[in-house]
Design an enzyme around this catalytic site. Structure first.
Site, PDB file in Angstrom:
ATOM      1  N   GLY A  73       0.732  -1.035   0.173  1.00  0.00           N
ATOM      2  CA  GLY A  73       0.009  -0.548   0.141  1.00  0.00           C
ATOM      3  C   GLY A  73       0.803   1.152  -0.008  1.00  0.00           C
ATOM      4  O   GLY A  73       2.532   1.533   0.041  1.00  0.00           O
ATOM      5  N   LYS A  95       7.893  -0.350   6.666  1.00  0.00           N
ATOM      6  CA  LYS A  95       6.932   1.229   6.312  1.00  0.00           C
ATOM      7  C   LYS A  95       8.276   2.215   5.789  1.00  0.00           C
ATOM      8  O   LYS A  95       8.960   2.580   7.391  1.00  0.00           O
ATOM      9  CB  LYS A  95       6.494   1.464   7.037  1.00  0.00           C
ATOM     10  CG  LYS A  95       5.632   2.989   7.024  1.00  0.00           C
ATOM     11  CD  LYS A  95       4.697   2.566   8.406  1.00  0.00           C
ATOM     12  CE  LYS A  95       3.694   4.138   8.538  1.00  0.00           C
ATOM     13  NZ  LYS A  95       2.911   4.500   9.168  1.00  0.00           N
ATOM     14  N   ASP A 204      -2.490 -16.864  10.263  1.00  0.00           N
ATOM     15  CA  ASP A 204      -2.057 -18.096  10.025  1.00  0.00           C
ATOM     16  C   ASP A 204      -0.389 -18.064   9.131  1.00  0.00           C
ATOM     17  O   ASP A 204      -0.805 -17.436   7.354  1.00  0.00           O
ATOM     18  CB  ASP A 204      -2.429 -18.830   8.573  1.00  0.00           C
ATOM     19  CG  ASP A 204      -2.200 -20.410   8.456  1.00  0.00           C
ATOM     20  OD1 ASP A 204      -0.926 -20.758   8.724  1.00  0.00           O
ATOM     21  OD2 ASP A 204      -2.517 -21.223   7.686  1.00  0.00           O
TER      22      ASP A 204
END
Length: 322
Positions: A73, A95, A204
């Site tokens: 993103g 990030k 998971d």
């Protein structure tokens, strides 16, 4: 690729006893090439300048350790990437902040939160930082946070709902987790609590390996801007139904007394609009708005006139008094 500078905090995880992994070789062809005339991803930001974002690319190894696997993103201050930690043999999220920021407040806040009571249940609902370092890009220095990978945000999940809202029971399950996180933060104001900053934990970890394998066999679309700059298409990391985590502390404040503008316009608490002192309790106002926004297709408050601060705040105050 420019060499990274030294790290200024060390990883909290224990060193792996296994030797470092060799980087994988990712495909250099076979992916969709986006038309250069089409704006994609961060290019759509109103202030976009290619010189301020770090030009990460899939397959690249950052800081001699983290191999970029996929783009997750972007935002106004950073892009986020799923990476394989070749030293500790697990996946992390990087990030990477824009180079306009002389200092990233989130680094200080997350370090401060690590000193809090580790037994508090709310700690399990805060996305803590694992490491932080700086890298040199073509046009300046970028601060990088190493974070645990997370699945989609509540906002992204809500957008996938046929009705555009959550079931009441799902909302009732989400809100207590947010309250636990805020209770843990007592004395720290996040001031940006909304569905976009609440991420679902990954139940998971094996899904992350499948995610990486998908990029190897079905590489994601990208736009080749220049030899130095490739803009990758972000991929949705949908990986089970773990607990909620409050993320993004870039605007957070420490202490019991603050003054001045804070919070996104449409989320601002009355204290902000009335220009009076405020503290961490304004996050509770955000929880109320969050509850509404999870259950209703339209937000309780909207931006009426972004170019007229006085008129916009007057509208907000009128609505709050009705």
């Amino acid at each position: 690729m420019a060499a990274p500078t030294r790290a200024y905090s060390s990883s909290s995880s224990s060193p792996s006893q296994r030797p470092p992994l060799l980087p994988r070789k990712f495909p250099s062809s076979g992916f969709e090439i986006i038309d250069p005339s089409i704006k994609v991803e961060e290019e759509n930001l109103p202030f976009y300048d290619p010189k301020i974002f770090y030009p990460a690319r899939i397959g690249q190894v950052i800081h001699d350790r983290y191999q970029v696997v996929a783009k997750l993103g972007y935002g106004t201050t950073a892009t986020t990437w799923l990476c394989h930690d070749l030293v500790h043999h697990h996946y992390v999220t990087l990030k990477i902040h824009v180079n306009l920021l002389p200092h990233v407040r989130e680094v200080d806040i997350l370090r401060y939160l690590k000193t809090f009571d580790s037994e508090h249940e709310g700690r399990n609902h805060i996305r803590m930082v694992d490491d932080a370092f700086r890298i040199e890009g073509p046009h300046g220095t970028h601060e990088v946070l190493v974070l645990p990978p997370m699945s989609l945000s509540l906002r992204a999940l809500q957008e996938k709902m046929p009705t555009g809202v959550f079931d009441v029971e799902l909302a009732k399950a989400a809100l207590p987790q947010v309250l636990l996180a805020l209770d843990f933060l007592h004395g720290v104001a996040n001031i940006d609590v909304h569905a976009g900053n609440l991420l679902v934990g990954i139940s998971d970890d094996s899904y992350l390996e499948h995610f990486a394998e998908a990029e190897l066999t079905r590489p994601s679309a990208r736009k080749q801007v220049s030899d130095e700059l490739t803009i990758h298409d972000s991929q949705l990391l949908m990986a089970g139904h773990g607990p909620l985590y409050l993320c993004d502390f870039g605007e957070a404040r420490i202490g019991d007394e603050h003054k001045g503008v804070a919070m996104p316009i449409q989320h601002r608490a009355p204290e902000i609009l009335l220009d009076v002192d405020w503290d961490w309790a304004i996050d509770m106002w955000s929880v109320g708005l969050l509850a509404w926004n999870l259950l209703e297709p339209k937000p309780l408050f909207t931006i009426y006139d972004a170019d007229n601060k006085e008129l916009n705040e007057a509208h907000h105050l009128v609505n709050r008094s009705c």
